[in-house]
Design a protein around this motif. Sequence first.
Motif, PDB file in Angstrom:
ATOM      1  N   ILE A 150      29.055   7.113 -21.067  1.00 58.35           N
ATOM      2  CA  ILE A 150      28.192   7.668 -20.009  1.00 58.35           C
ATOM      3  C   ILE A 150      26.717   7.498 -20.367  1.00 58.35           C
ATOM      4  O   ILE A 150      26.287   7.847 -21.474  1.00 58.35           O
ATOM      5  CB  ILE A 150      28.536   9.156 -19.784  1.00 58.35           C
ATOM      6  CG1 ILE A 150      29.959   9.222 -19.205  1.00 58.35           C
ATOM      7  CG2 ILE A 150      27.532   9.828 -18.850  1.00 58.35           C
ATOM      8  CD1 ILE A 150      30.543  10.590 -19.156  1.00 58.35           C
ATOM      9  N   SER A 151      25.959   6.944 -19.421  1.00 56.10           N
ATOM     10  CA  SER A 151      24.524   6.766 -19.626  1.00 56.10           C
ATOM     11  C   SER A 151      23.763   7.176 -18.370  1.00 56.10           C
ATOM     12  O   SER A 151      24.166   6.811 -17.254  1.00 56.10           O
ATOM     13  CB  SER A 151      24.200   5.303 -19.935  1.00 56.10           C
ATOM     14  OG  SER A 151      24.746   4.941 -21.183  1.00 56.10           O
ATOM     15  N   GLY A 152      22.675   7.908 -18.577  1.00 52.94           N
ATOM     16  CA  GLY A 152      21.865   8.322 -17.428  1.00 52.94           C
ATOM     17  C   GLY A 152      21.126   9.606 -17.752  1.00 52.94           C
ATOM     18  O   GLY A 152      21.127  10.061 -18.903  1.00 52.94           O
ATOM     19  N   GLN A 153      20.481  10.160 -16.730  1.00 57.46           N
ATOM     20  CA  GLN A 153      19.676  11.370 -16.937  1.00 57.46           C
ATOM     21  C   GLN A 153      20.023  12.431 -15.908  1.00 57.46           C
ATOM     22  O   GLN A 153      20.060  12.159 -14.711  1.00 57.46           O
ATOM     23  CB  GLN A 153      18.179  11.032 -16.843  1.00 57.46           C
ATOM     24  CG  GLN A 153      17.288  12.233 -17.110  1.00 57.46           C
ATOM     25  CD  GLN A 153      15.819  11.978 -16.771  1.00 57.46           C
ATOM     26  OE1 GLN A 153      15.436  10.842 -16.519  1.00 57.46           O
ATOM     27  NE2 GLN A 153      15.039  13.024 -16.754  1.00 57.46           N
ATOM     28  N   LYS A 154      20.262  13.633 -16.397  1.00 58.79           N
ATOM     29  CA  LYS A 154      20.439  14.790 -15.522  1.00 58.79           C
ATOM     30  C   LYS A 154      19.219  15.700 -15.664  1.00 58.79           C
ATOM     31  O   LYS A 154      18.509  15.657 -16.682  1.00 58.79           O
ATOM     32  CB  LYS A 154      21.711  15.547 -15.905  1.00 58.79           C
ATOM     33  CG  LYS A 154      22.993  14.723 -15.689  1.00 58.79           C
ATOM     34  CD  LYS A 154      23.228  14.450 -14.219  1.00 58.79           C
ATOM     35  CE  LYS A 154      24.454  13.579 -13.992  1.00 58.79           C
ATOM     36  NZ  LYS A 154      24.688  13.326 -12.546  1.00 58.79           N
ATOM     37  N   VAL A 155      18.986  16.532 -14.658  1.00 61.17           N
ATOM     38  CA  VAL A 155      17.789  17.371 -14.693  1.00 61.17           C
ATOM     39  C   VAL A 155      18.066  18.720 -14.038  1.00 61.17           C
ATOM     40  O   VAL A 155      19.023  18.848 -13.279  1.00 61.17           O
ATOM     41  CB  VAL A 155      16.602  16.611 -14.035  1.00 61.17           C
ATOM     42  CG1 VAL A 155      16.791  16.518 -12.526  1.00 61.17           C
ATOM     43  CG2 VAL A 155      15.254  17.252 -14.384  1.00 61.17           C
ATOM     44  N   TRP A 156      17.223  19.725 -14.387  1.00 63.43           N
ATOM     45  CA  TRP A 156      17.351  21.120 -13.918  1.00 63.43           C
ATOM     46  C   TRP A 156      18.659  21.719 -14.417  1.00 63.43           C
ATOM     47  O   TRP A 156      19.291  22.511 -13.730  1.00 63.43           O
ATOM     48  CB  TRP A 156      17.266  21.223 -12.375  1.00 63.43           C
ATOM     49  CG  TRP A 156      16.221  20.362 -11.779  1.00 63.43           C
ATOM     50  CD1 TRP A 156      16.398  19.365 -10.872  1.00 63.43           C
ATOM     51  CD2 TRP A 156      14.812  20.386 -12.054  1.00 63.43           C
ATOM     52  NE1 TRP A 156      15.201  18.771 -10.565  1.00 63.43           N
ATOM     53  CE2 TRP A 156      14.219  19.374 -11.273  1.00 63.43           C
ATOM     54  CE3 TRP A 156      14.007  21.163 -12.883  1.00 63.43           C
ATOM     55  CZ2 TRP A 156      12.865  19.112 -11.306  1.00 63.43           C
ATOM     56  CZ3 TRP A 156      12.646  20.888 -12.917  1.00 63.43           C
ATOM     57  CH2 TRP A 156      12.101  19.883 -12.125  1.00 63.43           C
ATOM     58  N   THR A 157      19.055  21.358 -15.620  1.00 65.01           N
ATOM     59  CA  THR A 157      20.329  21.792 -16.147  1.00 65.01           C
ATOM     60  C   THR A 157      20.159  23.132 -16.877  1.00 65.01           C
ATOM     61  O   THR A 157      19.612  23.176 -17.976  1.00 65.01           O
ATOM     62  CB  THR A 157      20.871  20.732 -17.130  1.00 65.01           C
ATOM     63  OG1 THR A 157      20.683  19.439 -16.537  1.00 65.01           O
ATOM     64  CG2 THR A 157      22.327  20.961 -17.417  1.00 65.01           C
ATOM     65  N   SER A 158      20.634  24.196 -16.257  1.00 63.78           N
ATOM     66  CA  SER A 158      20.521  25.537 -16.863  1.00 63.78           C
ATOM     67  C   SER A 158      21.379  25.611 -18.109  1.00 63.78           C
ATOM     68  O   SER A 158      22.506  25.108 -18.118  1.00 63.78           O
ATOM     69  CB  SER A 158      21.004  26.612 -15.896  1.00 63.78           C
ATOM     70  OG  SER A 158      20.277  26.555 -14.707  1.00 63.78           O
TER      71      SER A 158
END
Lengths: 347, 399
Positions: B160-168
Amino acid sequence: MDFTFTEDQLLFQESVRDFLRNEVTPERIRASWESDSGREDALWAQLAELGLTGMTVPESSGGLGMSALDFVLLAQECGYVALPEPLVHTALVAVPALCDIGGELAEQWLPRVAAGEAKVVVGLEQNMLVEDAHVADLLLLQRGAALLAATPDQVSLRHNESVDPSRKLYAVDIDAAAAPVVEGEQAQRIVARALDHGALGSAAQALGLAQRMVDMSVQYTAERQQFGVPIGSFQAVKHHMANIAVRLEYARAPVHRAAYAIAHERANAALAVSHAKLAACEAANLAAKNCIQVHGAMGYTWEVDLHIFMKKAWALANTWGDAGYHKARVGERIFADGAVLGAGATF
Amino acid sequence: MKVSFSEEDEHFRTEIAGWLQDNLRGEFEKLRYRGGPGDEHMYPQERQAWEQRLAEGGWTCVGWPQEYGGRACSIEQQVIFFEEYARAGAPGRVGHIGEGLAGPTIIAFGSDEQKAKYLPGIVAGTQLWCQGYSEPGAGSDLANVKTRARFDEARGKWIISGQKVWTSLAHESDYCFLIARTDPDSVAHKGLGFFLVAMDQPGVEVRPIVQITGTSEFNEVFFDEAECDAADIVGAPGDGWKVAMGLLGFERGVSTLGQQMQFQNELDQVVALARENGAAADPVIRQRIAKAHAELKIMRYNAMRMLSGQSGGDGSLQKEALIYKLYWASWHRSLGELAMDVMGPECEILPAAPYELSRLQAMYLFVRADTIYGGTNQIQRNIIAERGLGMPKEPRGNA
């Protein structure tokens, strides 16, 4: 009837706008949060050189002899950049208060303020705390029915943190040595005028702050894409911005009208000021709310500059009289015996 | 229609209230009223210890079936649990994403192996979860996910490659459930997979995001060739959107009741302040407080109506649930404004340097996020109009 500003007033606004937008960047404001005083002597010297610290100082004391009406557009520009330096306070509150006090004190301090060599601040009981007391060379402080003048060696300061990291607030204790310079009715009159001047300055800055938040958000919503198009193309986003635009445009006239009333010492100046502060701060608060919303989660971050302006708007709305205070003043006027509000009482 | 609690339910209330009174003391005393939204950065370790204390008492996952370690509480008992939990001032749950979102999703869509592997840690409060949905380019347009998952035959793992955001809570979490594109040529909601990914591995980096409150609850999470076992995809490749949407239903479920009790605590604090500083004498403030009270009651009645619909199976849950996010987020944002107006000029002054906000000031700022995360007010209105009322879809570009 003429609600327009003169060519000279507009030209001055333009040159001050250019200077402030080039010099007082969000990066510089963030840097000031890290410094001890939060203030920059070099910037103050530049503002003095432009004649801004002496704008409202009489010509006989080395100033430009201008009025609140001449300064109101500049206060808007100070708001637009969220200027941390106490320029609006100086030109719209401290200098008029010194002029009102007059005599030796005014003769001594006004030329130094105009030259940018000294800062004078005014502390009213209505505000509880005193802005920029830590960099003041002279403090004019209301204590009950008297107005005192104190130098830094005559006071002790306790710093209070503001929601706006650019604002520097102090509780000021006066040592016994400081004597009243004005008392009684004259002091009350000066205090009342200082409050109106401060409220006008906040209102004008609120207009600038609202405009800045609108400009940032119009730009952001044109750039940010979702569903393959700029989010600004969606009606739900547009309407947020349009609602601010309506409120903001309709807040300008009351602010300019209040500046006129103050400059010309009209009897109903206090009423005009209350109306102006309510309208402008409501516009700025709506702008803050809607602009954060259209920025999405980015608007909620420390990194995005929006909160610099949002927090100043929040703070200014509650200083020099909050909404409740100013609404009460308008209400009292409307319900006063023999109040004349209809034809012939527009101004 | 029966809008009251049974004798058995009241007995249950006594039981949970007593347990909380006995346990929310000593080392946990300082957690009272802490760790809620806007305050989630506070005491993470202590709150996880509290989570485990709850588990020991059998008070985690109270609504889950017993076969998965839950207490199988009725809707009424869950309501009571959340009421008493909030009334006691018990802290914000660090396990709520596992209990409320990851667990129910695994129960509904997961394999037996996944259930055996993940559910016990959630029930025990030993394993925490975060949610990997939003990305820089996938906010309101959630289906525009760019994070990729490719199956490496040699290693037998998803990469898995990528960016997640607003992760509590990403920095506290053991696992992340996320959606990623299994079909690199797909667009929008097609070709996504739903993965259960371990956070403690070299390919995962968490960076906190500083919020306007000056504190950090949300994070950016970077996946750079992170690994995920072949058995840890929920459903088949391509089913990710279906699973993710199923999960959103849980998000609007019974946990809303706990949130409402927290709102009640905040409103109580506003009322107490108004009494104390005299703002309660202002007729405008009184009316606004009365309005806030009435609207909070509306939320509670509707949540219970919605949940009893769910248990009675009259099929009305879905459309009612569409309204809830818009209503509570807008209400909460107004409560922030009301709180500041009650504070008056003092609302500008912080209790301490550097930039330490009072609870009400933090609430006023944090509620600005409420109308954004989990679907903005604008997206909610579109959903109400398009799915609830059946109006034509808004043109949405080509993506």
